[in-house]
Structures are given as C-alpha cells and as structure tokens.
Design a protein around this motif. Structure first.
Motif, PDB file in Angstrom:
ATOM      1  N   LEU A 176      17.495  -0.073   7.102  1.00  0.00           N
ATOM      2  CA  LEU A 176      16.571  -0.132   8.234  1.00  0.00           C
ATOM      3  C   LEU A 176      15.126  -0.297   7.792  1.00  0.00           C
ATOM      4  CD1 LEU A 176      17.584   2.612  10.791  1.00  0.00           C
ATOM      5  CD2 LEU A 176      17.499   0.167  11.122  1.00  0.00           C
ATOM      6  N   ILE A 177      14.822   0.223   6.594  1.00  0.00           N
ATOM      7  CA  ILE A 177      13.429   0.230   6.151  1.00  0.00           C
ATOM      8  C   ILE A 177      12.898  -1.179   5.965  1.00  0.00           C
ATOM      9  CG2 ILE A 177      11.920   0.992   4.295  1.00  0.00           C
ATOM     10  CD1 ILE A 177      13.676   3.373   3.989  1.00  0.00           C
ATOM     11  N   ALA A 178      13.788  -2.126   5.650  1.00  0.00           N
ATOM     12  CA  ALA A 178      13.333  -3.500   5.417  1.00  0.00           C
ATOM     13  C   ALA A 178      12.592  -4.053   6.622  1.00  0.00           C
ATOM     14  CB  ALA A 178      14.519  -4.390   5.068  1.00  0.00           C
ATOM     15  N   VAL A 179      12.987  -3.641   7.827  1.00  0.00           N
ATOM     16  CA  VAL A 179      12.317  -4.163   9.004  1.00  0.00           C
ATOM     17  C   VAL A 179      11.379  -3.136   9.627  1.00  0.00           C
ATOM     18  CG1 VAL A 179      13.915  -5.963   9.658  1.00  0.00           C
ATOM     19  CG2 VAL A 179      14.378  -3.620  10.332  1.00  0.00           C
ATOM     20  N   ASN A 180      10.959  -2.151   8.820  1.00  0.00           N
ATOM     21  CA  ASN A 180       9.981  -1.189   9.307  1.00  0.00           C
ATOM     22  C   ASN A 180       8.594  -1.790   9.120  1.00  0.00           C
ATOM     23  OD1 ASN A 180       8.152   0.935   9.516  1.00  0.00           O
ATOM     24  ND2 ASN A 180       9.675   2.413   8.848  1.00  0.00           N
ATOM     25  N   CYS A 181       7.826  -1.902  10.209  1.00  0.00           N
ATOM     26  CA  CYS A 181       6.574  -2.640  10.056  1.00  0.00           C
ATOM     27  C   CYS A 181       5.550  -1.869   9.237  1.00  0.00           C
ATOM     28  CB  CYS A 181       6.004  -3.078  11.388  1.00  0.00           C
ATOM     29  SG  CYS A 181       6.047  -1.870  12.681  1.00  0.00           S
ATOM     30  N   ALA A 182       5.760  -0.578   9.009  1.00  0.00           N
ATOM     31  CA  ALA A 182       4.822   0.163   8.168  1.00  0.00           C
ATOM     32  C   ALA A 182       4.792  -0.408   6.753  1.00  0.00           C
ATOM     33  CB  ALA A 182       5.198   1.637   8.122  1.00  0.00           C
ATOM     34  N   ILE A 183       5.941  -0.883   6.257  1.00  0.00           N
ATOM     35  CA  ILE A 183       6.007  -1.381   4.890  1.00  0.00           C
ATOM     36  C   ILE A 183       5.227  -2.691   4.764  1.00  0.00           C
ATOM     37  CG2 ILE A 183       7.562  -1.949   2.999  1.00  0.00           C
ATOM     38  CD1 ILE A 183       8.261   0.727   4.001  1.00  0.00           C
ATOM     39  N   LEU A 184       5.559  -3.652   5.649  1.00  0.00           N
ATOM     40  CA  LEU A 184       4.846  -4.933   5.601  1.00  0.00           C
ATOM     41  C   LEU A 184       3.373  -4.731   5.921  1.00  0.00           C
ATOM     42  CD1 LEU A 184       5.072  -7.978   5.289  1.00  0.00           C
ATOM     43  CD2 LEU A 184       5.561  -8.138   7.708  1.00  0.00           C
ATOM     44  N   GLY A 185       3.095  -3.853   6.894  1.00  0.00           N
ATOM     45  CA  GLY A 185       1.714  -3.603   7.291  1.00  0.00           C
ATOM     46  C   GLY A 185       0.871  -3.077   6.142  1.00  0.00           C
ATOM     47  N   THR A 186       1.432  -2.130   5.372  1.00  0.00           N
ATOM     48  CA  THR A 186       0.673  -1.569   4.251  1.00  0.00           C
ATOM     49  C   THR A 186       0.342  -2.646   3.239  1.00  0.00           C
ATOM     50  OG1 THR A 186       1.885   0.459   4.581  1.00  0.00           O
ATOM     51  CG2 THR A 186       0.644   0.290   2.562  1.00  0.00           C
ATOM     52  N   SER A 187       1.315  -3.521   2.949  1.00  0.00           N
ATOM     53  CA  SER A 187       1.045  -4.599   2.000  1.00  0.00           C
ATOM     54  C   SER A 187      -0.059  -5.509   2.511  1.00  0.00           C
ATOM     55  CB  SER A 187       2.310  -5.418   1.754  1.00  0.00           C
ATOM     56  OG  SER A 187       3.185  -4.707   0.935  1.00  0.00           O
ATOM     57  N   LEU A 188      -0.027  -5.810   3.818  1.00  0.00           N
ATOM     58  CA  LEU A 188      -1.046  -6.700   4.370  1.00  0.00           C
ATOM     59  C   LEU A 188      -2.418  -6.036   4.380  1.00  0.00           C
ATOM     60  CD1 LEU A 188       1.044  -8.176   7.299  1.00  0.00           C
ATOM     61  CD2 LEU A 188       0.247  -9.413   5.310  1.00  0.00           C
ATOM     62  N   PHE A 189      -2.453  -4.742   4.712  1.00  0.00           N
ATOM     63  CA  PHE A 189      -3.720  -4.017   4.703  1.00  0.00           C
ATOM     64  C   PHE A 189      -4.273  -3.917   3.292  1.00  0.00           C
ATOM     65  CE2 PHE A 189      -2.838  -1.964   8.941  1.00  0.00           C
ATOM     66  CZ  PHE A 189      -3.970  -2.489   9.530  1.00  0.00           C
ATOM     67  N   MET A 190      -3.364  -3.652   2.330  1.00  0.00           N
ATOM     68  CA  MET A 190      -3.769  -3.587   0.922  1.00  0.00           C
ATOM     69  C   MET A 190      -4.475  -4.880   0.542  1.00  0.00           C
ATOM     70  SD  MET A 190      -2.247  -5.186  -1.970  1.00  0.00           S
ATOM     71  CE  MET A 190      -0.500  -5.335  -1.659  1.00  0.00           C
ATOM     72  N   ASN A 191      -3.945  -5.984   1.063  1.00  0.00           N
ATOM     73  CA  ASN A 191      -4.503  -7.291   0.759  1.00  0.00           C
ATOM     74  C   ASN A 191      -5.870  -7.499   1.410  1.00  0.00           C
ATOM     75  OD1 ASN A 191      -4.170  -9.687  -0.575  1.00  0.00           O
ATOM     76  ND2 ASN A 191      -3.417 -10.723   1.246  1.00  0.00           N
ATOM     77  N   THR A 192      -5.989  -7.131   2.711  1.00  0.00           N
ATOM     78  CA  THR A 192      -7.280  -7.344   3.382  1.00  0.00           C
ATOM     79  C   THR A 192      -8.347  -6.401   2.839  1.00  0.00           C
ATOM     80  OG1 THR A 192      -6.394  -5.978   5.139  1.00  0.00           O
ATOM     81  CG2 THR A 192      -6.562  -8.314   5.600  1.00  0.00           C
ATOM     82  N   LYS A 193      -7.931  -5.221   2.370  1.00  0.00           N
ATOM     83  CA  LYS A 193      -8.923  -4.275   1.872  1.00  0.00           C
ATOM     84  C   LYS A 193      -9.350  -4.578   0.447  1.00  0.00           C
ATOM     85  CE  LYS A 193      -7.796  -0.522   4.940  1.00  0.00           C
ATOM     86  NZ  LYS A 193      -7.247   0.812   5.133  1.00  0.00           N
ATOM     87  N   GLY A 194      -8.611  -5.481  -0.220  1.00  0.00           N
ATOM     88  CA  GLY A 194      -9.007  -5.909  -1.551  1.00  0.00           C
ATOM     89  C   GLY A 194      -8.902  -4.845  -2.612  1.00  0.00           C
ATOM     90  N   TYR A 195      -7.863  -4.031  -2.581  1.00  0.00           N
ATOM     91  CA  TYR A 195      -7.691  -3.000  -3.603  1.00  0.00           C
ATOM     92  C   TYR A 195      -7.232  -3.602  -4.925  1.00  0.00           C
ATOM     93  CZ  TYR A 195      -7.988   0.669  -0.062  1.00  0.00           C
ATOM     94  OH  TYR A 195      -8.404   1.504   0.914  1.00  0.00           O
ATOM     95  N   ALA A 196      -7.534  -2.880  -6.041  1.00  0.00           N
ATOM     96  CA  ALA A 196      -7.001  -3.264  -7.342  1.00  0.00           C
ATOM     97  C   ALA A 196      -5.626  -2.624  -7.524  1.00  0.00           C
ATOM     98  CB  ALA A 196      -7.960  -2.830  -8.438  1.00  0.00           C
ATOM     99  N   PHE A 197      -5.026  -2.819  -8.709  1.00  0.00           N
ATOM    100  CA  PHE A 197      -3.628  -2.425  -8.898  1.00  0.00           C
ATOM    101  C   PHE A 197      -3.388  -0.924  -8.676  1.00  0.00           C
ATOM    102  CE2 PHE A 197       0.004  -1.207 -11.559  1.00  0.00           C
ATOM    103  CZ  PHE A 197       0.971  -1.968 -10.941  1.00  0.00           C
ATOM    104  N   VAL A 198      -4.158  -0.077  -9.387  1.00  0.00           N
ATOM    105  CA  VAL A 198      -3.943   1.372  -9.286  1.00  0.00           C
ATOM    106  C   VAL A 198      -4.230   1.839  -7.861  1.00  0.00           C
ATOM    107  CG1 VAL A 198      -4.578   3.616 -10.205  1.00  0.00           C
ATOM    108  CG2 VAL A 198      -4.555   1.629 -11.699  1.00  0.00           C
ATOM    109  N   GLU A 199      -5.310   1.319  -7.306  1.00  0.00           N
ATOM    110  CA  GLU A 199      -5.665   1.703  -5.933  1.00  0.00           C
ATOM    111  C   GLU A 199      -4.546   1.336  -4.962  1.00  0.00           C
ATOM    112  OE1 GLU A 199      -9.167  -0.576  -5.762  1.00  0.00           O
ATOM    113  OE2 GLU A 199     -10.509   1.070  -6.278  1.00  0.00           O
ATOM    114  N   SER A 200      -3.956   0.136  -5.149  1.00  0.00           N
ATOM    115  CA  SER A 200      -2.871  -0.275  -4.266  1.00  0.00           C
ATOM    116  C   SER A 200      -1.694   0.675  -4.359  1.00  0.00           C
ATOM    117  CB  SER A 200      -2.390  -1.677  -4.632  1.00  0.00           C
ATOM    118  OG  SER A 200      -3.434  -2.566  -4.608  1.00  0.00           O
TER     119      SER A 200
END
Lengths: 223, 203
Positions: free
Chosen positions: B120-144
């Motif tokens: 079920l987790i594959a279609v949980n929007c929290a997972i995809l959302g976090t990745s997209l937010f990580m991208n818009t916020k411009g975090y580095a590796f450790v921060e991500s």
C-alpha cells in the motif's frame, strides 16, 4: 472502501447505446450518491491542499478530469493485455505519463498557476481516485463506459472541491476568484475574515462539515 | 551542520508536518487509524520507506535527471528533468518491493506484522510528496536523508495520535452522518491547530 460494492452493480452490463439508462447512471451516481471524496474516501489529500482559493481549485479539477478520463480509457483499452500480477505498475506508468503531460502543459501555458499548485499536480499520480477507478472500473469495463465513469467521478470530485474552495475563499479572505465579494460596509460594522479558513486546520474542519451534510443527505452512515 | 539538521528535523516533524500541514498521506491515514497496532505498524513502515527512498531519489535527480547532470557521461547538454515523476514513482515502487523482500528474508516476524501494509505504501502520496518537496527545497544528500526520516516520524506521530483518539471515540454518541469519516476530519483539524502552535518557533 465501498468501491467494490458500489461498482458491483454496474459491472456485468454490456453498453449497447451511447447514452442509455445505464450510461447515464454511471455518470450520475458518483456526482452525489456515491461521491468519490465523501463516500468512497478517495483523493482527500488534494481536496484539502489546493483549496485555499477558488482559482487553483478549478485548475486542479480540470487537471484531474483530464487525467482520470484519459487513464480510464487507456487502461480499459489495454485491460485484456495487462498481466494481472504487474497491473499496478502498468497503471502507474499510464497514469504518470498522463500527469507529466498535464504538468508540462500547465508549465507551458500558465507558469504562475503551476508554481502555485507546486507539487500537487504531480501528486495526481498517487491520487487514490485515479488508481481506485482504474482498478475497480476500467479493468472490467469497455472504454466508453470507463470514460463515462471517469467523467462522473471527476465531476463528483470537482463538486466537493469547489464547495471547499468556495467556502475557504469566501470565509477566509472575503473574496471569490480574487474579487472582493463581502462589501466594505460590513467590515466597517466590525466583520472580520475568518483567518482559520486559510490555514490547514480550517480545511480539515470545513471538509468534515461538508462530509456530515453530504452523508446526511444521501443517507449513508457508518456504524 | 548539526544545528541545521536539527532545524530541518523540528520543522519536518512539528511545524510543517507532512500530514497536518501539507495534507499528504491522508488516504491511508483515514483508512488505517482505527486500531493503534495497525497505526504503529504502518507508521514505522512509512518511516522506513521514506528514509530509503528520499536519498535514492536525490541521487537519481543529481546524477541522472537534473539539467547537465549527465556531464559525467559526456552529455553535458542533456536535460531529463521531465522524466522526474515517472522515475520517482518507479524508484518508490521498486524500493517498496525490495524492502518487502529484505524483510521477508531477514525478519519474518516484522514482515508478517507489516505484510498487508507494505504494498500500500507505494501509492501513499506522503512518499512521493516528500521526494518532490526535497527537490523543490534544494536539500543536499545528508539533509535529504534527515528530511525523509523526520517527515516519516511526523506522519507516525499523527497517525498514532489519531488512532488513540479514535479508540476512545468509539464510546461516544455522535450524529449518524458525522460518524466515521466526518468526525475524523474534524479531529484532524483540531490536531492540526495543536501542531500549528509550533509555527513561529525559530531554531
């Protein structure tokens, strides 16, 4: 949740005419009596996130309608060729291709709006309405019926979304689509905008009340 | 560095809680918050998957998708960022599958406890959302990585809290139309007001 029971009744039919009784029922049912948000509990995330005002709400509704109708038709055409075991990943790739299309179109023609909606257009991929309808309806029905089902469900989704967006913008900032609606005189008499409506908690509470009204009117109760 | 990571964590858990402020992962939150045990199981599964997928998606963006990211392969002008969504969702689906297989091999007890929730987790929007937010916020590796982990913890807090409230709620008498989903939304709203009180804390 109630998806299985809801579609069980419509599954066995063979559409012979374009707008027969059954076809009209497919479109009409999800509008109110089997609404995707309030009764099937699908796609709540975006219903809350984009509804701070009416304009992004409308854009979101159009984007979802395009994706849902498209994915239902494509998956319904492919339904006999998709191996059951990998159907989830096939659906996901169909849906995400459509979402990329919508996202790129939005970026090209309305960049400001695409910035305002930020990640939530992309998140249509994981919007449970799209997956839910593909799994529950498009995998078992012909393309035309699936298209109508997609249309009905996205309209049902839009009705609730517009209600939430309307309420939040009117109560929260006294405007509709950016135009001042509540007259200045009222403010001078001491009326104050409900700041809570703009914030996340306001969205949750307003949707809670809309669900209450909707379920009471369509006589659908949980125990 | 450490102070920065602490600030990201507090923000992700309390101030910008992925569920209560960004509305992500509502579907499974509503469906699986009826019992505390399931809520805890799903919560930890989400924390785990988020901690793995967010840094992996960061690597994918950095070395494959970003404008000019393919310079290491001799293709400095290629921009594949339009493939972002489909890559992210494929990575998430693959990671969930991988986590499922690893758990099955090394910890069958945990696997059985989480069993039904993992796919079920594959279609949980929290997972995809976090990745997209990580991208818009411009975090580095450790921060991500830290952002992924703490977003998951925020989600876990919210779902366990809600499960606890809903267990108590079974004994209250409510108007028929409000039972179930309606009251859950309103309580989530009240919880979100509680979490909103953290806004303005500057770390």
């Amino acid at each position: 949740m109630s998806v299985a029971e809801a579609t069980a009744g419509t599954q066995a039919k063979q559409p012979t005419e374009l707008f027969g009784k059954k076809e009209r029922k497919i479109v009409k049912d999800p509008l109110w009596d089997n609404n995707p948000i309030t009764l099937q509990v699908l796609g709540i995330c975006s219903a809350l996130a984009v509804t701070t005002s009416l304009k992004p709400t409308l854009v979101m509704c159009i984007a979802l309608t395009a994706v849902l109708c498209g994915s239902n038709v494509i998956i319904s055409i492919m339904r006999n060729f998709i191996p059951n075991k990998i159907r989830i990943i096939v659906m996901l790739s169909v849906i995400s291709s459509l979402v990329i299309l919508v996202d790129q179109l939005l970026k090209a023609f309305s960049y400001g709006m695409s910035k305002e909606l930020s990640v939530f257009v992309s998140l249509i991929i994981t919007n449970c309405i799209v997956m839910g309808r593909a799994e529950a309806f498009a995998m078992a029905n012909k393309p035309w019926a699936s298209f109508l089902d997609g249309l009905g469900n996205s309209l049902g989704y839009s009705i609730i979304l517009i209600m939430v967006g309307f309420g939040r913008e009117l109560l929260g900032s006294g405007k509709l689509l950016g135009f001042q609606v509540i007259p200045e005189a009222l403010y001078q008499m001491g009326y104050v905008d409900v700041g809570l409506m703009i914030t996340p908690p306001g969205a949750f509470i307003l949707l809670g009340f809309i669900i209450w009204i909707q379920r009471t009117s369509s006589k659908h109760f949980e125990d | 560095m450490l102070a920065e990571l602490f600030s990201i964590s507090t923000k992700a858990i309390f101030i910008e809680n992925i569920l209560l402020a960004n509305f992500l992962g509502m579907c499974s939150f509503l469906a699986c918050s009826k019992k505390i045990e399931t809520a805890i199981g799903l919560g930890f599964a989400v924390v785990f998957v988020l901690t793995v997928t967010t840094p992996v998606n960061w690597l994918i963006t950095e070395f494959l998708l970003k404008d000019g990211a393919l310079a290491w392969a001799g293709l400095p002008t290629v921009d594949l960022s339009f493939l972002q969504l489909i890559c992210y969702i494929a990575i998430i689906a693959a990671m969930v599958q991988l986590v499922e297989m690893i758990l099955d091999k090394f910890s069958p007890t945990l696997y059985n406890a989480l069993g039904i929730f993992l796919p079920l987790i594959a279609v949980n929007c929290a997972i995809l959302g976090t990745s997209l937010f990580m991208n818009t916020k411009g975090y580095a590796f450790v921060e991500s990585t830290v952002y992924g982990l703490t977003s998951g913890i925020g989600w876990l807090l919210a779902i366990v809290g809600m499960a606890a409230i809903r267990t108590k709620l079974q004994y209250s008498s409510l108007p028929a139309g409000l039972r179930g989903l309606g009251i859950t939304m309103i309580i989530t709203g009240l919880m979100a007001i509680g979490f909103m009180s953290f806004i303005g804390i500057n770390i």
